[in-house]
Design an enzyme around this catalytic site. Sequence first.
Site, PDB file in Angstrom:
ATOM      1  CD  GLU A   1      -2.855  -1.006   2.462  1.00 27.48           C
ATOM      2  OE1 GLU A   1      -3.984  -1.497   2.371  1.00 27.48           O
ATOM      3  OE2 GLU A   1      -2.447  -0.447   3.501  1.00 27.48           O
TER       4      GLU A   1
ATOM      5  CD  GLU B   1      -3.970  -5.629   4.587  1.00 22.79           C
ATOM      6  OE1 GLU B   1      -4.732  -4.744   5.042  1.00 22.79           O
ATOM      7  OE2 GLU B   1      -2.730  -5.521   4.565  1.00 22.79           O
TER       8      GLU B   1
END
Length: 474
Positions: free
Chosen positions: A187, A379
């Site tokens: 990320e 996720e």
Amino acid sequence: MMNKKLILLLCLAVHFVNAQKKQPFLWGVATAAYQVDGNYQVDGKGESKWDFLTNKVGITQFTIGEKQTGNVAINMYDRTQYLKDIQLMKELGVNAYRMSLDWSRIIPDGVGAVNEKALAHYDQLFDDLLAAGIEPLVTIYHFDYPAVLLQKGGWGNPEMENWYYNYASVVINRFGKKIKNFITFNEPYIEFFLVENMLNAQNNKLPEKEYYMSQMQKAHRQLIANARVIKLYHDLKLKGQIGIVLNVNPAAPWDEKKVADQKAADFQDVLINGLFLDPLYKGKYPKVALDSLAKYNPSFKPSTEEMAFIGANKPDFLGINFYAPAIVKGEDSAMSLKWLDNNPDEVKSNVGPVRPEYLYKMLMRLKNDYGNPQVIITENGTGFVSEDVKVNGKINDPLRTDYIKRHVEWALKAKKEGVNLFGYTVWSGWDNFEWVSGYTKRLGLIYVDFATQERTPKQSFYEYQKIIKENRSF
């Protein structure tokens, strides 16, 4: 001449062998080293960025009003503890575990001497996971790095790209024959545009938009490092694959009938999603983003050679972290974090508005706009303040249970419609240290008593167990 019957048998045999080689769908849970390991001064580990932020800066005081650290976390560096957790994973039925390595354990000073104790620890952990039938999905870098490099500017220093490449080289050369799936970074949007904005809010001297856009050089540097490590991996001709993980937050207007809301959502979507997907898969940044960068950060001028290099070294797979869409109002600046507060849900989750159909939309977008890359959901999960309460030895979390069930349904719908999806991973297996939220937010399938380290599977654990059983052959 072979008869037709023999040819048919040979064809069936080849088909059977190929089917056997096909990797099964990966059902997993996820963690990150700083959030779960603890043991922060064990086996020669160096101080990490997050050790520094939590212990010396006391960063959680500014967000939750209390100093909390990952010094103990949930003690998963300890083999006695993690073997119990592997047994819980086996009971759950997962065949994959997404985890991250700690750079400050492996190379305590960021560069230079390698810590053999740390490498031996990971070797043992990987062997224990594989012996249990659980495939490690290994994230080389998940937000954290040695504090000595932070003092040198971290990703603001052009040398950081080389320091990371050196570290990743150590990891890949040591574990490349054992690990089938590596992840270079987790990320970059969250690291640079969200977390660093939050961490620097107190000391920031630049206007909001200029500071936001000043982070772009760091993100760009990380994309170049990503491409370099992907090239290294391929040059070594290892038999697995290497990818990168992006958060995806498809943007939606607060009010679909308002032109201003739609326009703001379109721009926000570019800055969260297109800003990273486009260079990875198209070899260029979106024009609207470059125009804004030219206005608020005129010094950012990526070269043609850099963009070509990023585009030429595509990830073998894309990991996506999806929690919620970004719901945007017309008055929100795309170069701010205001979208994080926009949640029209009556019962609000810890991760934003619950809209599982947007996971499907994002998966279909990857298929239709980005060449249908191999994708794994690395996720997906949530928490609700009211739910994670232990009553008579049990934790009932029907809202989390429903969240996971519906997101899996939409993900599998996308797979059935041609999306190249090969896995789904819940964040997280365990309640843990949730960065700037400390221990105030629980997102695990397994309840952790942080004082005693006792584990208790929640209702959502058993629902996910059922989902895996029902879809094992996917």
